[in-house]
Design a protein around this motif. Structure first.
Motif, PDB file in Angstrom:
ATOM      1  N   LEU A  40      30.812  64.896 -21.064  1.00  0.00           N
ATOM      2  CA  LEU A  40      31.120  66.274 -21.433  1.00  0.00           C
ATOM      3  C   LEU A  40      31.680  66.993 -20.208  1.00  0.00           C
ATOM      4  CD1 LEU A  40      28.610  68.563 -23.296  1.00  0.00           C
ATOM      5  CD2 LEU A  40      29.698  69.334 -21.209  1.00  0.00           C
ATOM      6  N   LEU A  41      32.728  67.742 -20.428  1.00  0.00           N
ATOM      7  CA  LEU A  41      33.265  68.577 -19.336  1.00  0.00           C
ATOM      8  C   LEU A  41      33.662  69.935 -19.879  1.00  0.00           C
ATOM      9  CD1 LEU A  41      35.359  67.997 -16.307  1.00  0.00           C
ATOM     10  CD2 LEU A  41      36.357  69.538 -18.008  1.00  0.00           C
ATOM     11  N   SER A  42      33.362  70.964 -19.103  1.00  0.00           N
ATOM     12  CA  SER A  42      33.917  72.279 -19.423  1.00  0.00           C
ATOM     13  C   SER A  42      34.031  73.087 -18.134  1.00  0.00           C
ATOM     14  CB  SER A  42      33.087  73.015 -20.469  1.00  0.00           C
ATOM     15  OG  SER A  42      33.870  74.056 -21.037  1.00  0.00           O
ATOM     16  N   GLY A  43      34.630  74.256 -18.269  1.00  0.00           N
ATOM     17  CA  GLY A  43      34.824  75.075 -17.078  1.00  0.00           C
ATOM     18  C   GLY A  43      35.026  76.534 -17.426  1.00  0.00           C
ATOM     19  N   VAL A  44      34.889  77.346 -16.403  1.00  0.00           N
ATOM     20  CA  VAL A  44      35.112  78.786 -16.530  1.00  0.00           C
ATOM     21  C   VAL A  44      35.976  79.194 -15.337  1.00  0.00           C
ATOM     22  CG1 VAL A  44      34.005  81.066 -16.616  1.00  0.00           C
ATOM     23  CG2 VAL A  44      32.841  79.099 -17.650  1.00  0.00           C
ATOM     24  N   LYS A  45      36.872  80.164 -15.577  1.00  0.00           N
ATOM     25  CA  LYS A  45      37.724  80.665 -14.479  1.00  0.00           C
ATOM     26  C   LYS A  45      36.993  81.765 -13.712  1.00  0.00           C
ATOM     27  CE  LYS A  45      41.060  82.411 -16.712  1.00  0.00           C
ATOM     28  NZ  LYS A  45      41.570  82.377 -18.047  1.00  0.00           N
ATOM     29  N   PRO A  46      37.000  81.713 -12.390  1.00  0.00           N
ATOM     30  CA  PRO A  46      36.388  82.823 -11.636  1.00  0.00           C
ATOM     31  C   PRO A  46      37.362  83.991 -11.487  1.00  0.00           C
ATOM     32  CG  PRO A  46      37.088  81.106 -10.118  1.00  0.00           C
ATOM     33  CD  PRO A  46      37.467  80.641 -11.493  1.00  0.00           C
TER      34      PRO A  46
ATOM     35  N   ILE B 116      29.165  88.512 -21.984  1.00  0.00           N
ATOM     36  CA  ILE B 116      28.368  87.849 -23.022  1.00  0.00           C
ATOM     37  C   ILE B 116      29.246  87.057 -24.000  1.00  0.00           C
ATOM     38  CG2 ILE B 116      26.432  89.498 -22.815  1.00  0.00           C
ATOM     39  CD1 ILE B 116      27.363  90.647 -25.532  1.00  0.00           C
ATOM     40  N   GLY B 117      30.550  87.315 -23.994  1.00  0.00           N
ATOM     41  CA  GLY B 117      31.466  86.476 -24.778  1.00  0.00           C
ATOM     42  C   GLY B 117      31.539  85.076 -24.179  1.00  0.00           C
ATOM     43  N   ASN B 118      31.653  85.010 -22.853  1.00  0.00           N
ATOM     44  CA  ASN B 118      31.642  83.708 -22.171  1.00  0.00           C
ATOM     45  C   ASN B 118      30.321  82.993 -22.436  1.00  0.00           C
ATOM     46  OD1 ASN B 118      33.032  85.440 -19.399  1.00  0.00           O
ATOM     47  ND2 ASN B 118      34.173  84.025 -20.692  1.00  0.00           N
TER      48      ASN B 118
ATOM     49  N   GLY C  33      29.773  82.286 -26.358  1.00  0.00           N
ATOM     50  CA  GLY C  33      30.866  81.433 -26.843  1.00  0.00           C
ATOM     51  C   GLY C  33      30.847  80.049 -26.211  1.00  0.00           C
ATOM     52  N   ALA C  34      30.399  79.949 -24.965  1.00  0.00           N
ATOM     53  CA  ALA C  34      30.495  78.657 -24.286  1.00  0.00           C
ATOM     54  C   ALA C  34      29.317  78.339 -23.363  1.00  0.00           C
ATOM     55  CB  ALA C  34      31.804  78.613 -23.479  1.00  0.00           C
ATOM     56  N   MET C  35      28.983  79.244 -22.458  1.00  0.00           N
ATOM     57  CA  MET C  35      28.043  78.875 -21.387  1.00  0.00           C
ATOM     58  C   MET C  35      26.632  78.557 -21.890  1.00  0.00           C
ATOM     59  SD  MET C  35      29.527  81.642 -18.684  1.00  0.00           S
ATOM     60  CE  MET C  35      28.612  81.316 -17.193  1.00  0.00           C
TER      61      MET C  35
ATOM     62  N   ILE D 213      34.149  75.024 -11.815  1.00  0.00           N
ATOM     63  CA  ILE D 213      34.632  76.380 -11.551  1.00  0.00           C
ATOM     64  C   ILE D 213      36.140  76.231 -11.412  1.00  0.00           C
ATOM     65  CG2 ILE D 213      34.663  78.243  -9.831  1.00  0.00           C
ATOM     66  CD1 ILE D 213      31.728  77.583  -9.255  1.00  0.00           C
ATOM     67  N   ALA D 214      36.878  76.771 -12.359  1.00  0.00           N
ATOM     68  CA  ALA D 214      38.320  76.507 -12.422  1.00  0.00           C
ATOM     69  C   ALA D 214      39.064  77.463 -11.481  1.00  0.00           C
ATOM     70  CB  ALA D 214      38.810  76.639 -13.858  1.00  0.00           C
ATOM     71  N   ASP D 215      38.906  77.236 -10.177  1.00  0.00           N
ATOM     72  CA  ASP D 215      39.483  78.191  -9.225  1.00  0.00           C
ATOM     73  C   ASP D 215      41.012  78.081  -9.128  1.00  0.00           C
ATOM     74  OD1 ASP D 215      39.141  75.746  -7.938  1.00  0.00           O
ATOM     75  OD2 ASP D 215      38.342  76.577  -6.082  1.00  0.00           O
TER      76      ASP D 215
ATOM     77  N   GLY E 236      34.981  78.196 -26.347  1.00  0.00           N
ATOM     78  CA  GLY E 236      35.189  79.175 -27.408  1.00  0.00           C
ATOM     79  C   GLY E 236      36.523  78.886 -28.108  1.00  0.00           C
ATOM     80  N   GLN E 237      36.728  79.578 -29.214  1.00  0.00           N
ATOM     81  CA  GLN E 237      37.910  79.336 -30.051  1.00  0.00           C
ATOM     82  C   GLN E 237      39.231  79.463 -29.278  1.00  0.00           C
ATOM     83  OE1 GLN E 237      37.854  78.447 -33.288  1.00  0.00           O
ATOM     84  NE2 GLN E 237      40.086  78.457 -33.446  1.00  0.00           N
ATOM     85  N   ASP E 238      39.268  80.390 -28.311  1.00  0.00           N
ATOM     86  CA  ASP E 238      40.537  80.643 -27.618  1.00  0.00           C
ATOM     87  C   ASP E 238      41.007  79.447 -26.772  1.00  0.00           C
ATOM     88  OD1 ASP E 238      38.707  80.823 -25.568  1.00  0.00           O
ATOM     89  OD2 ASP E 238      39.229  82.852 -24.952  1.00  0.00           O
TER      90      ASP E 238
ATOM     91  N   ASP F 295      29.776  80.117 -35.583  1.00  0.00           N
ATOM     92  CA  ASP F 295      29.241  81.485 -35.567  1.00  0.00           C
ATOM     93  C   ASP F 295      29.553  82.247 -34.283  1.00  0.00           C
ATOM     94  OD1 ASP F 295      28.258  81.106 -38.014  1.00  0.00           O
ATOM     95  OD2 ASP F 295      26.161  80.830 -37.415  1.00  0.00           O
ATOM     96  N   VAL F 296      29.835  81.526 -33.218  1.00  0.00           N
ATOM     97  CA  VAL F 296      30.051  82.198 -31.929  1.00  0.00           C
ATOM     98  C   VAL F 296      31.427  81.847 -31.345  1.00  0.00           C
ATOM     99  CG1 VAL F 296      27.629  82.483 -31.275  1.00  0.00           C
ATOM    100  CG2 VAL F 296      28.756  80.315 -30.809  1.00  0.00           C
ATOM    101  N   ALA F 297      32.325  81.384 -32.215  1.00  0.00           N
ATOM    102  CA  ALA F 297      33.643  80.941 -31.741  1.00  0.00           C
ATOM    103  C   ALA F 297      34.425  82.084 -31.094  1.00  0.00           C
ATOM    104  CB  ALA F 297      34.436  80.343 -32.898  1.00  0.00           C
ATOM    105  N   VAL F 298      34.277  83.289 -31.686  1.00  0.00           N
ATOM    106  CA  VAL F 298      34.932  84.472 -31.110  1.00  0.00           C
ATOM    107  C   VAL F 298      33.909  85.603 -31.064  1.00  0.00           C
ATOM    108  CG1 VAL F 298      36.838  86.104 -31.288  1.00  0.00           C
ATOM    109  CG2 VAL F 298      37.111  83.796 -32.215  1.00  0.00           C
ATOM    110  N   ILE F 299      33.430  85.907 -29.875  1.00  0.00           N
ATOM    111  CA  ILE F 299      32.466  87.003 -29.719  1.00  0.00           C
ATOM    112  C   ILE F 299      33.256  88.302 -29.564  1.00  0.00           C
ATOM    113  CG2 ILE F 299      30.617  87.942 -28.250  1.00  0.00           C
ATOM    114  CD1 ILE F 299      29.849  85.252 -29.541  1.00  0.00           C
ATOM    115  N   PRO F 300      32.943  89.309 -30.390  1.00  0.00           N
ATOM    116  CA  PRO F 300      33.696  90.559 -30.287  1.00  0.00           C
ATOM    117  C   PRO F 300      33.234  91.422 -29.115  1.00  0.00           C
ATOM    118  CG  PRO F 300      32.048  90.734 -32.016  1.00  0.00           C
ATOM    119  CD  PRO F 300      31.921  89.338 -31.457  1.00  0.00           C
TER     120      PRO F 300
ATOM    121  N   ARG G 253      37.549  93.930 -30.918  1.00  0.00           N
ATOM    122  CA  ARG G 253      38.484  92.824 -30.647  1.00  0.00           C
ATOM    123  C   ARG G 253      37.737  91.745 -29.884  1.00  0.00           C
ATOM    124  NH1 ARG G 253      43.557  94.928 -27.473  1.00  0.00           N
ATOM    125  NH2 ARG G 253      41.985  96.085 -26.299  1.00  0.00           N
ATOM    126  N   LYS G 254      38.355  90.583 -29.696  1.00  0.00           N
ATOM    127  CA  LYS G 254      37.703  89.520 -28.931  1.00  0.00           C
ATOM    128  C   LYS G 254      37.251  90.058 -27.570  1.00  0.00           C
ATOM    129  CE  LYS G 254      39.599  86.372 -26.204  1.00  0.00           C
ATOM    130  NZ  LYS G 254      40.289  85.232 -25.593  1.00  0.00           N
ATOM    131  N   MET G 255      36.022  89.756 -27.170  1.00  0.00           N
ATOM    132  CA  MET G 255      35.573  90.220 -25.854  1.00  0.00           C
ATOM    133  C   MET G 255      36.374  89.496 -24.779  1.00  0.00           C
ATOM    134  SD  MET G 255      31.766  90.474 -24.138  1.00  0.00           S
ATOM    135  CE  MET G 255      31.141  91.614 -25.351  1.00  0.00           C
TER     136      MET G 255
END
Ligand code: TYM
Length: 317
Positions: free
Chosen positions: A6-12, A18-20, A23-25, A43-45, A148-150, A184-189, A194-196
């Motif tokens: 499994l791999l995932s990442g977030v951009k700093p 709370i959407g991140n 939706g994912a974390m 960390i997708a720097d 997340g969906q995006d 249920d959490v694909a797009v957190i408003p 609107r999408k957070m």
């Protein structure tokens, strides 16, 4: 049974929200703790560099995100936690993929179209974003990518690129990854419905103080007229079950202020333990850097092996 990768990442690029998280974390932590996956969280720097072009800011935001990862419960004993820029195989593989991917194909990416609609002078890094992300994913023999969906289209791009590479070079170098998106959490408003998103300025920060939570919740846009303020409820149900919320919303029909007060309480109660853990961790930044250095070593070992196989497949090695 062997574990799936499994791999995932977030951009700093700013404060995690709370959407991140929902939706994912949060899934990162749950999947890590399930014991069924060999987890890699990045960390997708280099992806953030498209936006963050200031040395101090980059350093700070990277440390902040590492603290976020640890505070939500990612555990360096169970998962590989690392910074993208520490593993040069990512950018090297991205170049190899660049030679296979066409411009019209990248021009169909939603993120590119959005960026172009806002600003015609977008940089090549933004255009190439999905290629680097494909490299991130494919270097680790990834089976699943919780997002997340995006990010769905980006994972599809990674699959397509893997398939194309394998086809062109008559090889099975790359595994085809799948996204893992919870419906249920694909797009957190956000607070405006609107999408957070950091770029919409509609976020509730994940580690918000009580005052910040209050400020954000009080600015949730309410559509007067209905008994239940939809935007308040949509956020509230992240923190409580619908069964738990029913008596509260039944008893407070049309009383938006009371409902917002209850939401502030619930968000604060949820965030408080994570906020405290984070504040403690923030006192030892050296420890955090050490964790990332160790993670980089582990990530590098896997990624370099895959890069070698790739170089053999294309005939430069
Ligand atoms: P980023 O940093 O924009 O967002 C991190 C994660 O949070 C999810 N997310 C949301 N989910 C539901 N509702 C929302 N309102 C919401 N806002 C954000 C995103 O879908 C994402 O899962 N390109 C990625 C970073 C990345 C990556 C990777 C991810 C780089 N390489 C490899 C997976 C695999 C991004 O910009 O995420």
């Amino acid at each position: 049974m062997s574990k799936k990768n499994l791999l995932s990442g977030v951009k700093p690029t700013g404060t995690a929200h709370i959407g991140n998280y929902f939706g994912a974390m949060k899934q990162f932590v749950d999947l890590q703790n399930s014991g069924n996956y060999q987890c890699h969280f990045m960390i997708a720097d280099y992806h953030a560099l498209n936006l963050i072009q200031d040395k101090e800011q980059m350093k700070n935001l990277t440390l902040e995100l590492a603290l976020d990862y640890l505070a939500i419960g990612l555990d360096p004993k169970k998962s590989v936690l690392f910074k993208q820029s520490d593993v040069s195989a990512h950018t090297e593989l991205a170049w190899i993929f660049d030679t296979l991917v066409t411009m019209p194909y990248l021009m169909r990416a939603h993120a590119f179209k959005d960026a172009e609609a806002k600003d015609k002078e977008i940089n090549v890094g933004t255009f190439n974003y999905p290629v680097l992300m494909a490299a991130d994913i494919l270097l680790y023999n990834t089976d699943v990518v919780p997002v997340g969906q995006d990010q769905k289209q980006h994972v599809e791009y990674a699959r397509d690129i893997a398939q194309k590479f394998n086809h062109v070079f008559k090889t099975e170098t790359f595994k085809l990854p799948e996204d893992l998106i919870l419906k249920d959490v694909a797009v957190i408003p956000g607070i405006d419905g609107r999408k957070m998103s950091k770029s919409y300025n509609n976020i509730i920060p994940l580690f918000a103080s009580r005052e910040e939570i209050t400020k954000a919740v009080m600015s949730i846009v309410t559509d007067s007229g209905s008994d239940i303020p939809a935007n308040v409820y949509a956020i509230h149900k992240l923190f409580k079950t619908e069964a738990e919320l029913k008596p509260l919303y039944d008893a407070n029909k049309g009383r938006y202020k009371a409902l917002k007060d209850a939401l502030i309480e619930d968000i604060d109660a949820f965030i408080q333990p994570m906020r405290e853990r984070r504040a403690k961790l923030a006192q030892s930044p050296k420890k955090v850097h050490k964790i990332l250095a160790k993670g980089a070593k582990m990530a590098k070992k896997i990624a370099d092996e895959k890069l070698t196989a790739t170089k053999q497949a294309i005939g430069v090695l």
